[in-house]
Design an enzyme around this catalytic site. Structure first.
Site, PDB file in Angstrom:
ATOM      1  N   ASP A  16       0.916  -1.273   0.737  1.00  0.00           N
ATOM      2  CA  ASP A  16      -0.168   0.170  -0.143  1.00  0.00           C
ATOM      3  C   ASP A  16       0.278   0.944   0.321  1.00  0.00           C
ATOM      4  O   ASP A  16       1.071   1.685   1.138  1.00  0.00           O
ATOM      5  CB  ASP A  16      -0.685   0.114   1.366  1.00  0.00           C
ATOM      6  N   ASP A  30     -12.150   4.300   0.073  1.00  0.00           N
ATOM      7  CA  ASP A  30     -10.189   4.656  -0.189  1.00  0.00           C
ATOM      8  C   ASP A  30      -9.837   5.671  -1.084  1.00  0.00           C
ATOM      9  O   ASP A  30      -9.428   4.747  -1.862  1.00  0.00           O
ATOM     10  CB  ASP A  30      -9.526   3.836   1.201  1.00  0.00           C
ATOM     11  N   HIS A  53     -12.494   8.913   0.855  1.00  0.00           N
ATOM     12  CA  HIS A  53     -11.469   9.548   1.927  1.00  0.00           C
ATOM     13  C   HIS A  53     -10.741  10.456   0.969  1.00  0.00           C
ATOM     14  O   HIS A  53      -9.932   9.110   0.549  1.00  0.00           O
ATOM     15  CB  HIS A  53     -11.248   8.689   3.267  1.00  0.00           C
ATOM     16  N   CYS A  58       1.658   2.966   4.590  1.00  0.00           N
ATOM     17  CA  CYS A  58       0.184   3.235   5.054  1.00  0.00           C
ATOM     18  C   CYS A  58       0.333   3.851   6.546  1.00  0.00           C
ATOM     19  O   CYS A  58       1.344   4.153   6.610  1.00  0.00           O
ATOM     20  CB  CYS A  58       0.367   1.403   5.897  1.00  0.00           C
ATOM     21  N   GLU A  60      -6.126  10.097  11.068  1.00  0.00           N
ATOM     22  CA  GLU A  60      -5.664   8.748  11.133  1.00  0.00           C
ATOM     23  C   GLU A  60      -4.049   8.394  12.517  1.00  0.00           C
ATOM     24  O   GLU A  60      -3.776   9.181  13.120  1.00  0.00           O
ATOM     25  CB  GLU A  60      -5.065   8.546  10.091  1.00  0.00           C
TER      26      GLU A  60
END
Ligand SMILES: C[C@](O)(C(=O)O)[C@H](CC(=O)O)C(=O)O
Ligand SMILES: [Mg+2]
Length: 298
Positions: A57, A84, A111, A121, A186
């Site tokens: 990712d 996402d 988002h 990540c 986050e």
């Protein structure tokens, strides 16, 4: 006319507090999640990269990759899907394209985060973020591009780990002022932080409960007391499916038979039930009669 996916996502956030969002990696897992009673689903960027492409990712997958996965999922289930969209996949016009394409793919919202394009990540070290102005521009571009006013634009900030809590709250506030409907702070490591965000932004706040990361696996009740609006489990089923699949592969390879693991498998009957297989078969019989399937023995 049927309510748009965006409106249905907003209604789900209103009616379930917090709204549970399980990540689904493909159409079939979306059907399984729907059958468990969830009101909305999530398509994870890590899920697209890891599961669909076998990639980490790290901002390698593209808008088209995500659109493809989202279309398959929204074709299979009738639930609103939050997607996402990583950093938005480019600058202002590209972000506009992201919103349009994902809307067409049936998404209920996205988002967009404030990491640099070479993203990581959110729970890994050494993240870098763009300036607050640049992030606000991303949100403005997204809000301006939406054709359905209910399509959800959620701003994610990765700033807690980079610039600290105050700066992250400041960014979240600026994003809401620019039109963001919801906020995703986050890599939160304490429950109280959600309450702080919720009070500061006055829009629904999402808690990312990804496993093996920085956030403890808070219960729904804990999140409720902290004023959280959405509880995200982005990769839980993917992690479990992966562990189960690996065990099956290893067993078959080592034992030369699947006998030891067959009781862990979903049966043919269960699979067919989720797929409505028998209804399809009956429709074929009605349309073409049964004798047609005789010669080639199925
Ligand atoms: C939520 C997330 O953005 C995702 O892509 O699912 C990831 C999840 C993870 O890597 O565990 C993230 O938190 O960055
Ligand atoms: Mg992601």
């Amino acid at each position: 006319m049927r309510a748009s996916p965006g409106l249905r996502l907003r209604e789900a956030v209103q009616s379930e507090q917090p709204l549970q969002l399980p990540g689904v990696i493909n159409a079939y897992s979306a059907m399984l999640a729907a059958s468990a009673g969830f009101r909305a689903l999530y398509v994870s960027g890590a899920g697209v990269a890891n599961a669909s492409f076998g990639l980490p990712d790290l901002g390698i997958t593209t808008l088209n990759d995500v659109v493809e996965d989202v279309s398959r999922i929204t074709s299979a289930v009738d639930l609103p899907v939050l997607v996402d969209a990583d950093t938005g996949f480019g600058s202002a016009f590209q972000i506009a394209r992201t919103i349009k394409q994902l809307t067409r793919a049936g998404a209920a919202g996205v988002h967009i985060e404030d990491q640099v394009a070479a993203k990581r990540c959110g729970h890994r070290p050494n993240k870098a973020i763009v300036s607050q102005d640049e992030m606000v521009d991303r949100i403005k571009a997204a809000v301006d591009a939406r054709e359905d006013e209910h399509f959800v634009i959620m701003a994610r900030t990765d700033a807690i780990a980079v610039e600290g809590l105050d700066a992250a709250i400041e960014r979240a506030r600026a994003c809401v002022e620019a039109g963001a409907d919801m906020i995703f702070p986050e890599a939160v490591d304490r429950l109280e932080v959600y309450r702080t965000f919720a009070e500061a932004v006055k829009v629904p706040v999402l808690a990312n409960l990804t496993e093996f990361g920085k956030t403890p696996l808070f219960t729904l009740e804990e999140l409720r007391t902290a004023g959280v609006g959405l509880a995200l489990y982005p990769l839980s089923a993917f992690r479990a499916m992966s562990a189960a699949a690996l065990q099956v592969f290893r067993t078959i390879r080592q034992d030369g038979t699947q006998q030891q693991v067959v009781d862990r498998m979903q049966t043919r009957a269960e699979l067919y039930e989720f797929l409505n297989y028998l209804d399809y078969e009956q429709r074929l019989d009605r349309l073409f009669g049964t004798e047609r399937s005789e010669p080639n023995n199925g």
